[in-house]
Write an enzyme that holds these catalytic residues in place. Sequence first.
Site, short mmCIF file in Angstrom:
data_model
loop_
_atom_site.label_atom_id
_atom_site.label_comp_id
_atom_site.label_asym_id
_atom_site.label_seq_id
_atom_site.Cartn_x
_atom_site.Cartn_y
_atom_site.Cartn_z
N HIS A 65 44.55 45.51 34.87
CA HIS A 65 44.37 46.59 33.90
C HIS A 65 43.07 47.32 34.25
O HIS A 65 42.10 46.72 34.71
CB HIS A 65 44.33 46.03 32.48
N ASP A 67 40.45 48.60 32.85
CA ASP A 67 39.10 48.27 32.38
C ASP A 67 38.54 47.03 33.05
O ASP A 67 37.38 46.68 32.84
CB ASP A 67 39.08 48.11 30.85
#
EC number: 3.1.26.11
Length: 300
Positions: A65, A67
């Site tokens: 992901h 982030d």
Amino acid sequence: MSVRELVVLGTGSQAPSRTRNHNGYLLRWDAEGLLFDPGEGTQRQLLFAGVPASAITRICLTHFHGDHCLGVPGIVQRLSLDGIAGPVHAHYPASGGHFFARLRHATPFHEVTELREEPVERDGLVATGPFGELRARRLDHPVDAFGYQLVEPDGRRMVPELLARHGISGPDVGELQRRGSLRGVSLAEVSEHRPGQRFAFVMDTRLCDAAFALADQADLLVIESTFLTEDKRLARDYGHLTAAQAARVAAESGVRTLVLTHFSQRYTEPERFHDEAAEVFGGRIVVATDLTRVAVPRRR
């Protein structure tokens, strides 16, 4: 002098805020520098923290992901820009190899650093070295994700009083440690058991057995607590933990210092995470902020 500390580079979750950068955590462990989940902006956060890119010896991604990995291109290119020969090891879920390839070669650059990709395919040993063992376990998240555990082997601590009693000093101490015995004196007679230290890194996951296994007897546990209990349904639906669940992992696993991080931007009062965790866990709790430094606790 060896240093063992966590340098927190970012503590936000899906979206950064004015006060929280995307994820980024550098564990300085003697000669090793393990960079976990470098999100967007990690290269600049290192600058603010006063840590050179040369401190990085391993990049460890829990999952892909954004982030947790969008800082990879900047870090990889900075290593080469600074002329760091390496090797620098990269660990990430093997199923996301195509994502790592895109991140590593996001733009053209003059590659100098030897970056050794060592994908994680299953639970178990990831790497060994003077630091001990780096292990991984699969977590419960909507995409393939692994948590990491650093385990230092147990050793022996020399006891000055016992050394003096047996007349061993100076270079003889090192000789005794290397050989195991010297002039009829065994290492066990002048030393005591020294437990190895442990570090655990648990990011995006629902509550699962792997989280407890990774945290087992950790001196320092870094763990996501994206939500508070009032939003536990969201936590379950999106594959995350609440502060209370993170604290439960710490309490039931014998953790000494608990570092909470990866906070949803919906919350504006970070002390609420501490208060919720403190109802479950009686040890030291750190609600991480960007650029926080947390020392690995002294040996047990």
